[in-house]
Design an enzyme around this catalytic site. Structure first.
Site, short mmCIF file in Angstrom:
data_model
loop_
_atom_site.label_atom_id
_atom_site.label_comp_id
_atom_site.label_asym_id
_atom_site.label_seq_id
_atom_site.Cartn_x
_atom_site.Cartn_y
_atom_site.Cartn_z
N ASP A 1 0.87 -1.16 0.00
CA ASP A 1 0.00 0.00 0.00
C ASP A 1 0.91 1.22 0.00
O ASP A 1 2.14 1.09 -0.15
CB ASP A 1 -0.99 -0.02 1.18
CG ASP A 1 -0.33 0.14 2.54
OD1 ASP A 1 0.92 0.23 2.62
OD2 ASP A 1 -1.06 0.17 3.54
N HIS A 2 0.36 2.39 0.16
CA HIS A 2 1.17 3.62 0.11
C HIS A 2 2.25 3.65 1.19
O HIS A 2 3.33 4.18 0.97
CB HIS A 2 0.27 4.85 0.21
CG HIS A 2 -0.63 4.84 1.40
ND1 HIS A 2 -1.75 4.04 1.46
CD2 HIS A 2 -0.57 5.49 2.59
CE1 HIS A 2 -2.35 4.21 2.63
NE2 HIS A 2 -1.65 5.09 3.34
N GLY B 1 1.60 -0.77 6.33
CA GLY B 1 2.04 -0.11 7.55
C GLY B 1 2.42 -1.08 8.65
O GLY B 1 3.50 -1.01 9.22
N THR B 2 1.52 -2.02 8.95
CA THR B 2 1.79 -3.00 10.01
C THR B 2 2.07 -4.39 9.48
O THR B 2 2.62 -5.22 10.18
CB THR B 2 0.60 -3.11 10.97
OG1 THR B 2 -0.53 -3.62 10.25
CG2 THR B 2 0.27 -1.78 11.62
N GLY B 3 1.63 -4.69 8.27
CA GLY B 3 1.71 -6.04 7.72
C GLY B 3 0.50 -6.88 8.06
O GLY B 3 0.23 -7.90 7.43
N GLY C 1 -2.91 -6.13 7.97
CA GLY C 1 -4.00 -6.09 6.99
C GLY C 1 -3.68 -6.91 5.75
O GLY C 1 -4.54 -7.65 5.25
N HIS D 1 7.96 -24.52 9.34
CA HIS D 1 6.82 -25.21 9.94
C HIS D 1 5.53 -25.03 9.16
O HIS D 1 4.70 -25.94 9.14
CB HIS D 1 6.59 -24.70 11.37
CG HIS D 1 7.64 -25.16 12.33
ND1 HIS D 1 7.48 -25.05 13.68
CD2 HIS D 1 8.86 -25.72 12.14
CE1 HIS D 1 8.55 -25.52 14.30
NE2 HIS D 1 9.40 -25.92 13.38
N ASN D 2 5.33 -23.87 8.54
CA ASN D 2 4.05 -23.55 7.92
C ASN D 2 4.08 -23.50 6.40
O ASN D 2 3.05 -23.28 5.78
CB ASN D 2 3.51 -22.22 8.45
CG ASN D 2 3.49 -22.17 9.96
OD1 ASN D 2 4.20 -21.38 10.56
ND2 ASN D 2 2.71 -23.03 10.59
N ARG E 1 6.10 -33.96 10.21
CA ARG E 1 4.88 -33.74 10.98
C ARG E 1 4.17 -32.45 10.56
O ARG E 1 2.95 -32.33 10.73
CB ARG E 1 5.18 -33.73 12.47
CG ARG E 1 5.93 -32.50 12.95
CD ARG E 1 6.25 -32.59 14.45
NE ARG E 1 6.74 -31.35 14.99
CZ ARG E 1 8.00 -30.93 14.92
NH1 ARG E 1 8.90 -31.66 14.32
NH2 ARG E 1 8.35 -29.77 15.46
N HIS E 2 4.90 -31.53 10.00
CA HIS E 2 4.30 -30.26 9.57
C HIS E 2 3.43 -30.43 8.33
O HIS E 2 2.48 -29.67 8.13
CB HIS E 2 5.38 -29.21 9.34
CG HIS E 2 6.25 -29.01 10.54
ND1 HIS E 2 5.78 -28.46 11.72
CD2 HIS E 2 7.55 -29.31 10.76
CE1 HIS E 2 6.76 -28.43 12.61
NE2 HIS E 2 7.84 -28.93 12.05
#
Length: 157
Positions: free
Chosen positions: A8-9, A68-70, A72, A100-101, A134-135
């Site tokens: 974003d901006h 801004g925060t990651g 959203g 793991h993910n 296991r993941h």
């Protein structure tokens, strides 16, 4: 590796600095932004959707999103099937999101992370393989949730 980038901006400067960095590592990089993007404020879901869809349809191997925060970006990207977006605020969370993910979209904060740390997070995330084992069972359960099924009923041991 083909990487789709979006912002974003508030994430524009960070993404603009990551492009030559990633290209220098030998990656094919594409900034994906809405047609209406300009110097004014832009909405993070629009960019998140573009990048997540490229990852989902496999025209991009991975995606990187910065707002801004990651937060959203992460929420929006995870609405697209097949996307496992993770918010990383440090190298440990970046490494674990991959090992793991099997995260295929990295979300970061432009406001809380300096450019040096952003690059270290990207390096860690790009270099870390998925551990499997296991993941893998847990990744399959995430896929079951995407299909509207109870993940506990989808367990394969």
């Amino acid at each position: 590796m083909r990487i789709g980038l979006g912002c974003d901006h508030r994430g524009r400067k960070a993404i603009d600095e990551l492009v030559p960095y990633l290209k220098g590592m030998g990656h094919e990089v594409e900034i994906l932004e809405p047609e209406t993007a300009d110097d004014r404020a832009c909405d993070y879901p629009d960019s998140a959707w573009l990048v997540a869809n490229r990852v989902s349809d496999r025209t991009a191997d991975r995606g990187i999103l910065v707002c801004g925060t990651g937060i959203g970006m992460c929420i929006a990207a995870n609405k697209v099937g097949g996307v496992r977006a993770a918010l990383a605020m440090d190298e440990l969370s970046a490494r674990l999101s991959r090992s793991h993910n099997d995260a295929n979209v990295l979300c970061m904060s432009a406001d809380m992370l300096g450019q040096t740390l952003l690059k270290r997070i990207v390096d860690t995330w790009m270099e870390t393989p998925f551990d499997g084992g296991r993941h893998q069972r847990r990744i399959e359960k995430i896929g079951a949730i995407e299909k509207g099924r109870d993940p506990a009923a989808s367990a394969t041991d």
